[in-house]
Scaffold this motif. Sequence first.
Motif, PDB file in Angstrom:
ATOM      1  N   MET A 157      14.879 -10.737 -17.498  1.00  0.00           N
ATOM      2  CA  MET A 157      15.341 -10.649 -16.195  1.00  0.00           C
ATOM      3  C   MET A 157      16.099  -9.435 -15.969  1.00  0.00           C
ATOM      4  N   PHE A 158      16.205  -8.494 -16.539  1.00  0.00           N
ATOM      5  CA  PHE A 158      16.991  -7.005 -16.030  1.00  0.00           C
ATOM      6  C   PHE A 158      15.212  -6.085 -15.601  1.00  0.00           C
ATOM      7  N   GLY A 159      14.126  -6.701 -17.120  1.00  0.00           N
ATOM      8  CA  GLY A 159      12.701  -5.754 -16.720  1.00  0.00           C
ATOM      9  C   GLY A 159      12.393  -5.887 -15.461  1.00  0.00           C
ATOM     10  N   ASP A 160      12.430  -7.629 -14.626  1.00  0.00           N
ATOM     11  CA  ASP A 160      12.018  -7.900 -13.550  1.00  0.00           C
ATOM     12  C   ASP A 160      12.595  -7.695 -12.049  1.00  0.00           C
ATOM     13  N   VAL A 161      14.329  -7.052 -12.385  1.00  0.00           N
ATOM     14  CA  VAL A 161      14.454  -6.308 -11.388  1.00  0.00           C
ATOM     15  C   VAL A 161      13.884  -4.729 -11.132  1.00  0.00           C
ATOM     16  N   MET A 162      14.020  -4.369 -11.775  1.00  0.00           N
ATOM     17  CA  MET A 162      13.286  -2.814 -12.511  1.00  0.00           C
ATOM     18  C   MET A 162      12.402  -2.681 -11.907  1.00  0.00           C
ATOM     19  N   GLY A 163      11.470  -3.775 -11.898  1.00  0.00           N
ATOM     20  CA  GLY A 163       9.721  -3.781 -11.730  1.00  0.00           C
ATOM     21  C   GLY A 163       9.606  -4.623  -9.976  1.00  0.00           C
ATOM     22  N   MET A 164      10.536  -4.854  -9.538  1.00  0.00           N
ATOM     23  CA  MET A 164      11.032  -5.606  -8.181  1.00  0.00           C
ATOM     24  C   MET A 164      11.210  -3.963  -7.371  1.00  0.00           C
ATOM     25  N   MET A 165      12.149  -3.392  -8.225  1.00  0.00           N
ATOM     26  CA  MET A 165      12.604  -2.227  -7.486  1.00  0.00           C
ATOM     27  C   MET A 165      11.322  -1.139  -7.293  1.00  0.00           C
ATOM     28  N   GLY A 166      11.036  -0.918  -8.538  1.00  0.00           N
ATOM     29  CA  GLY A 166       9.626   0.371  -8.254  1.00  0.00           C
ATOM     30  C   GLY A 166       8.961  -0.011  -7.266  1.00  0.00           C
ATOM     31  N   LYS A 167       8.174  -1.601  -7.052  1.00  0.00           N
ATOM     32  CA  LYS A 167       7.386  -2.093  -6.321  1.00  0.00           C
ATOM     33  C   LYS A 167       7.607  -1.915  -4.720  1.00  0.00           C
ATOM     34  N   ILE A 168       9.129  -2.278  -4.769  1.00  0.00           N
ATOM     35  CA  ILE A 168       9.563  -1.714  -3.269  1.00  0.00           C
ATOM     36  C   ILE A 168       9.524  -0.018  -3.053  1.00  0.00           C
ATOM     37  N   LYS A 169      10.141   0.305  -4.267  1.00  0.00           N
ATOM     38  CA  LYS A 169      10.064   2.129  -3.818  1.00  0.00           C
ATOM     39  C   LYS A 169       8.269   2.690  -3.489  1.00  0.00           C
ATOM     40  N   GLU A 170       7.601   1.556  -4.202  1.00  0.00           N
ATOM     41  CA  GLU A 170       5.872   2.295  -3.790  1.00  0.00           C
ATOM     42  C   GLU A 170       5.791   1.238  -2.094  1.00  0.00           C
ATOM     43  N   THR A 171       5.744   0.706  -1.836  1.00  0.00           N
ATOM     44  CA  THR A 171       6.200   0.110  -0.434  1.00  0.00           C
ATOM     45  C   THR A 171       6.591   0.745   0.489  1.00  0.00           C
ATOM     46  N   GLN A 172       7.579   1.567   0.045  1.00  0.00           N
ATOM     47  CA  GLN A 172       8.373   2.622   1.245  1.00  0.00           C
ATOM     48  C   GLN A 172       7.450   3.574   1.242  1.00  0.00           C
ATOM     49  N   GLN A 173       6.727   4.282   0.025  1.00  0.00           N
ATOM     50  CA  GLN A 173       5.873   5.487   0.258  1.00  0.00           C
ATOM     51  C   GLN A 173       4.561   5.323   0.867  1.00  0.00           C
ATOM     52  N   LYS A 174       3.857   4.274   0.661  1.00  0.00           N
ATOM     53  CA  LYS A 174       3.061   3.364   1.224  1.00  0.00           C
ATOM     54  C   LYS A 174       3.170   2.884   2.874  1.00  0.00           C
ATOM     55  N   ILE A 175       4.566   3.056   3.418  1.00  0.00           N
ATOM     56  CA  ILE A 175       4.527   2.875   4.542  1.00  0.00           C
ATOM     57  C   ILE A 175       4.962   4.399   5.716  1.00  0.00           C
ATOM     58  N   GLU A 176       5.528   4.989   4.705  1.00  0.00           N
ATOM     59  CA  GLU A 176       5.509   6.271   5.018  1.00  0.00           C
ATOM     60  C   GLU A 176       3.911   7.351   5.202  1.00  0.00           C
ATOM     61  N   GLU A 177       3.355   6.910   4.748  1.00  0.00           N
ATOM     62  CA  GLU A 177       1.308   7.032   4.000  1.00  0.00           C
ATOM     63  C   GLU A 177       1.183   6.541   5.547  1.00  0.00           C
ATOM     64  N   THR A 178       0.977   5.345   5.776  1.00  0.00           N
ATOM     65  CA  THR A 178       0.475   4.619   6.358  1.00  0.00           C
ATOM     66  C   THR A 178       0.770   5.433   8.404  1.00  0.00           C
ATOM     67  N   LYS A 179       2.140   5.673   8.577  1.00  0.00           N
ATOM     68  CA  LYS A 179       2.786   6.181   9.482  1.00  0.00           C
ATOM     69  C   LYS A 179       2.751   7.605  10.336  1.00  0.00           C
ATOM     70  N   GLN A 180       2.041   8.211   8.694  1.00  0.00           N
ATOM     71  CA  GLN A 180       1.541   9.633   9.332  1.00  0.00           C
ATOM     72  C   GLN A 180      -0.069   9.576   9.411  1.00  0.00           C
ATOM     73  N   ARG A 181      -1.284   7.890   8.703  1.00  0.00           N
ATOM     74  CA  ARG A 181      -1.857   8.344   8.874  1.00  0.00           C
ATOM     75  C   ARG A 181      -2.063   7.726  10.678  1.00  0.00           C
ATOM     76  N   LEU A 182      -1.351   7.299  11.142  1.00  0.00           N
ATOM     77  CA  LEU A 182      -1.436   6.362  12.399  1.00  0.00           C
ATOM     78  C   LEU A 182      -0.931   7.356  13.007  1.00  0.00           C
ATOM     79  N   ASP A 183      -0.599   9.422  13.151  1.00  0.00           N
ATOM     80  CA  ASP A 183      -0.564   9.299  14.094  1.00  0.00           C
ATOM     81  C   ASP A 183      -1.881  10.288  14.364  1.00  0.00           C
ATOM     82  N   THR A 184      -3.143  10.034  13.542  1.00  0.00           N
ATOM     83  CA  THR A 184      -4.705  10.862  13.827  1.00  0.00           C
ATOM     84  C   THR A 184      -5.403   9.407  14.676  1.00  0.00           C
ATOM     85  N   VAL A 185      -4.933   7.474  14.346  1.00  0.00           N
ATOM     86  CA  VAL A 185      -5.311   6.680  14.857  1.00  0.00           C
ATOM     87  C   VAL A 185      -5.208   7.347  16.744  1.00  0.00           C
ATOM     88  N   LEU A 186      -6.037   7.630  17.392  1.00  0.00           N
ATOM     89  CA  LEU A 186      -6.556   7.235  18.849  1.00  0.00           C
ATOM     90  C   LEU A 186      -6.656   5.923  19.692  1.00  0.00           C
TER      91      LEU A 186
END
Length: 107
Positions: A1-30
């Motif tokens: 159970m605890f491992g599942d929660v840690m895995g989910m938290m890691g996945k959420i953090k990874e998704t947040q990073q991907k969202i930030e990267e996408t926002k930066q990339r959208l600055d280059t989309v004209l």
Amino acid sequence: MFGDVMGMMGKIKETQQKIEETKQRLDTVLIDEQSNDGLLKVTLTANRTIKNVSVDDSLLEDKEQLEDYLVLVLNKAIEKATAVSEAELSAVAKDGMPNIPGLDMFS
């Protein structure tokens, strides 16, 4: 159970990073938009930052017409940019969210 929660938290953090990267990339989309007659052209990023406005000299003679053109063309460009941005960010968020039963807000 605890491992599942840690895995989910890691996945959420990874998704947040991907969202930030996408926002930066959208600055280059004209996004280019123009009036039907081509007298006014605008370019903005998918993050809705105006990069260029080109006005034909003939529009400078009629202030009211120029203002109308600006409102119409900028609104069309902003709609397009918003659609691109939302689609990109939604895809990243949906792909990166862990499968949590009952939490299907991205489906």
